[in-house]
Write an enzyme that holds these catalytic residues in place. Structure first.
Site, mmCIF file in Angstrom:
data_model
loop_
_atom_site.group_PDB
_atom_site.id
_atom_site.type_symbol
_atom_site.label_atom_id
_atom_site.label_comp_id
_atom_site.label_asym_id
_atom_site.label_seq_id
_atom_site.Cartn_x
_atom_site.Cartn_y
_atom_site.Cartn_z
ATOM 1 N N VAL A 1 35.339 45.752 31.214
ATOM 2 C CA VAL A 1 34.634 44.508 31.541
ATOM 3 C C VAL A 1 34.235 43.746 30.265
ATOM 4 C CG1 VAL A 1 32.580 43.539 32.656
ATOM 5 C CG2 VAL A 1 33.812 45.421 33.745
ATOM 6 N N ASP B 1 30.200 48.660 20.439
ATOM 7 C CA ASP B 1 30.334 49.841 21.300
ATOM 8 C C ASP B 1 29.834 51.055 20.529
ATOM 9 O OD1 ASP B 1 32.159 50.274 24.077
ATOM 10 O OD2 ASP B 1 31.791 52.109 22.916
ATOM 11 N N ARG C 1 27.223 52.080 43.488
ATOM 12 C CA ARG C 1 26.660 51.547 42.244
ATOM 13 C C ARG C 1 25.335 52.251 41.943
ATOM 14 N NH1 ARG C 1 28.776 46.914 44.973
ATOM 15 N NH2 ARG C 1 30.266 45.747 43.748
ATOM 16 N N VAL D 1 25.095 43.211 33.103
ATOM 17 C CA VAL D 1 26.253 43.449 33.960
ATOM 18 C C VAL D 1 26.275 44.902 34.451
ATOM 19 C CG1 VAL D 1 28.789 43.333 34.054
ATOM 20 C CG2 VAL D 1 27.534 41.689 32.653
ATOM 21 N N ARG E 1 34.605 36.606 45.122
ATOM 22 C CA ARG E 1 35.313 37.481 46.075
ATOM 23 C C ARG E 1 35.182 36.923 47.501
ATOM 24 N NH1 ARG E 1 33.414 43.135 43.193
ATOM 25 N NH2 ARG E 1 35.159 43.190 41.729
ATOM 26 N N HIS F 1 23.245 43.233 44.671
ATOM 27 C CA HIS F 1 24.668 43.377 44.320
ATOM 28 C C HIS F 1 25.162 44.766 44.737
ATOM 29 C CE1 HIS F 1 28.377 43.034 42.103
ATOM 30 N NE2 HIS F 1 28.056 43.994 41.262
HETATM 31 P P1 NAI Z 1 34.015 51.128 30.680
HETATM 32 O O1 NAI Z 1 33.777 52.584 30.785
HETATM 33 O O2 NAI Z 1 35.410 50.619 30.565
HETATM 34 O O3 NAI Z 1 33.181 50.554 29.423
HETATM 35 C C1 NAI Z 1 31.877 50.876 29.162
HETATM 36 C C2 NAI Z 1 31.719 50.919 27.653
HETATM 37 O O4 NAI Z 1 30.331 51.098 27.342
HETATM 38 C C3 NAI Z 1 32.475 52.068 26.985
HETATM 39 O O5 NAI Z 1 33.383 51.569 26.026
HETATM 40 C C4 NAI Z 1 31.377 52.915 26.353
HETATM 41 O O6 NAI Z 1 31.759 53.521 25.126
HETATM 42 C C5 NAI Z 1 30.280 51.870 26.144
HETATM 43 N N1 NAI Z 1 28.953 52.460 25.959
HETATM 44 C C6 NAI Z 1 28.391 53.502 26.618
HETATM 45 N N2 NAI Z 1 27.161 53.752 26.105
HETATM 46 C C7 NAI Z 1 26.941 52.840 25.145
HETATM 47 C C8 NAI Z 1 25.862 52.568 24.266
HETATM 48 N N3 NAI Z 1 24.741 53.297 24.297
HETATM 49 N N4 NAI Z 1 25.989 51.549 23.392
HETATM 50 C C9 NAI Z 1 27.116 50.792 23.342
HETATM 51 N N5 NAI Z 1 28.171 51.011 24.148
HETATM 52 C C10 NAI Z 1 28.084 52.014 25.028
HETATM 53 O O7 NAI Z 1 33.264 50.448 31.938
HETATM 54 P P2 NAI Z 1 33.512 48.988 32.538
HETATM 55 O O8 NAI Z 1 34.527 49.050 33.578
HETATM 56 O O9 NAI Z 1 33.661 48.044 31.404
HETATM 57 O O10 NAI Z 1 32.098 48.739 33.271
HETATM 58 C C11 NAI Z 1 30.917 48.587 32.517
HETATM 59 C C12 NAI Z 1 29.702 48.485 33.429
HETATM 60 O O11 NAI Z 1 29.759 47.264 34.166
HETATM 61 C C13 NAI Z 1 29.584 49.593 34.480
HETATM 62 O O12 NAI Z 1 28.230 49.975 34.635
HETATM 63 C C14 NAI Z 1 30.085 48.922 35.744
HETATM 64 O O13 NAI Z 1 29.594 49.542 36.913
HETATM 65 C C15 NAI Z 1 29.532 47.533 35.552
HETATM 66 N N6 NAI Z 1 30.171 46.485 36.331
HETATM 67 C C16 NAI Z 1 29.334 45.519 36.845
HETATM 68 C C17 NAI Z 1 29.832 44.453 37.545
HETATM 69 C C18 NAI Z 1 28.904 43.414 38.076
HETATM 70 O O14 NAI Z 1 29.312 42.574 38.878
HETATM 71 N N7 NAI Z 1 27.636 43.401 37.693
HETATM 72 C C19 NAI Z 1 31.286 44.324 37.791
HETATM 73 C C20 NAI Z 1 32.073 45.360 37.171
HETATM 74 C C21 NAI Z 1 31.520 46.399 36.464
#
Ligand code: NAI
Length: 309
Positions: free
Chosen positions: A11, A32, A88, A118, A154, A178
């Protein structure tokens, strides 16, 4: 203008790509915790600049918050995504710890930034961020959660599918929490070029559109094995653009309510005007009794989750 994206995962990187292409920021810093990961994503994205024709500088850093200092907008995507079958809500424990750390670190060096949350469960993570920001003397108007922008896109996708019309001709909003069971697609207020969609779709068909919208995220998680990124990245880009260009777009977003919609001390999705100062105004929709009831139920569920913080 400077934007920081925390979390270089699916994301975060998609959002950074979207923001860079829009040319709305001079610099996008991706941060990250995983050594070298953000550097790699930023370099890969920066190598599309001459092809795509943008000049936004992309920088990747490993946990170096100093490099994010004086950001205008901070986007928080760090945390675990959903796996198939997971809600979630199940992410709360792990993600609350991560969000607390990154928000505290990021706001310490960018106290004037608008912060866009997010990470899931987003309503609760936004509430947590609101609390941290309040302790730092930062206005509630600078804390925004991204959920309604995505859920609404969506919703319009499902409406476009049901009506077989162009999505860009459709207006429709999703408010409330959400979550798969807490979001409220406002079918009564959805329009196609200003004409209520209820003129073309039966009650049964509208319910089907609504049901499919609500499980929109879970449907993709089932197909992809993890949660989605293109539409979330685009939804983040839409909000960041409305902030940086001071567009004052109405985008349903998760914000702190203090009596609006009959709710207090909660962050939940309502339509807000988004501009250079964050969320500038809450739009008070006149909800039907059924919609009001759904909103109350949604708020109850969000509150129950907040209690787990
Ligand atoms: P992902 O696993 O691909 O990326 C998450 C990243 O966060 C990883 O690269 C990880 O190394 C990093 N991370 C973890 N702890 C950290 C820290 N303390 N400091 C800095 N970086 C750190 O996950 P993705 O798919 O990118 O999703 C990210 C989040 O967004 C999830 O919680 C997901 O559920 C949420 N999400 C929310 C949406 C919304 O509409 N609000 C829509 C889609 C995802």
């Amino acid at each position: 203008m400077k934007v920081t994206v925390i979390g270089a995962g699916a994301v975060g990187a998609t959002a950074a790509d979207n923001i860079a292409r829009k040319q709305i920021a001079s610099e996008v810093v991706i941060l990250d915790i995983k050594e070298g990961f953000a550097e790699g994503k930023a370099m890969d994205l920066a190598q599309t600049a001459s092809i795509e024709g943008f000049d936004t500088k992309l920088v990747g850093v490993t946990n170096d918050y100093q490099r994010t200092a004086k950001s205008d907008v901070i986007v928080v995507t760090s945390g675990l995504p959903r796996k198939p079958g997971m809600t979630r809500e199940e992410l709360i424990g792990i993600n609350a710890g991560i969000v607390r750390t990154v928000v505290t670190n990021a706001l310490a060096v960018s106290p004037k930034a608008i912060i866009l949350i997010v990470s899931n469960p987003m309503d609760t993570m936004t509430y947590l961020t609101y609390q941290i920001a309040a302790e730092m003397g930062i206005s509630k108007r600078k804390v925004i959660g991204m959920g309604g922008a995505l859920d609404s896109s969506r919703f319009r996708y499902r409406l476009g599918e049901a009506l077989n019309v162009a999505q860009s001709d459709l207006h429709g909003m999703v408010i409330g929490g959400h979550g798969d069971t807490t979001m409220i697609p406002l079918t009564r207020l959805a329009t196609w070029n200003g004409i209520p969609v209820s003129r073309f779709l039966s009650g049964e068909k509208l319910k089907e559109v609504s049901d499919k919208t609500m499980v929109g995220g879970a449907t993709l998680t089932g197909l992809l094995g993890t949660s989605a990124w293109y539409a979330p990245g685009a939804a983040i880009g839409q909000i960041v653009e409305s902030i940086l260009r001071d567009e004052k777009k109405i985008i349903p977003s998760c914000v702190y309510l203090n009596g609006e919609y009959g709710q207090k001390d909660i962050c939940i999705g309502v339509p807000v005007v988004i501009g250079r100062n964050g969320w500038e105004k809450i739009i008070n929709l006149r909800l039907s009794n059924a919609e009001k009831e759904a909103f109350e139920k949604s708020a109850e569920a969000v509150r129950a989750m907040n209690a787990a913080l």
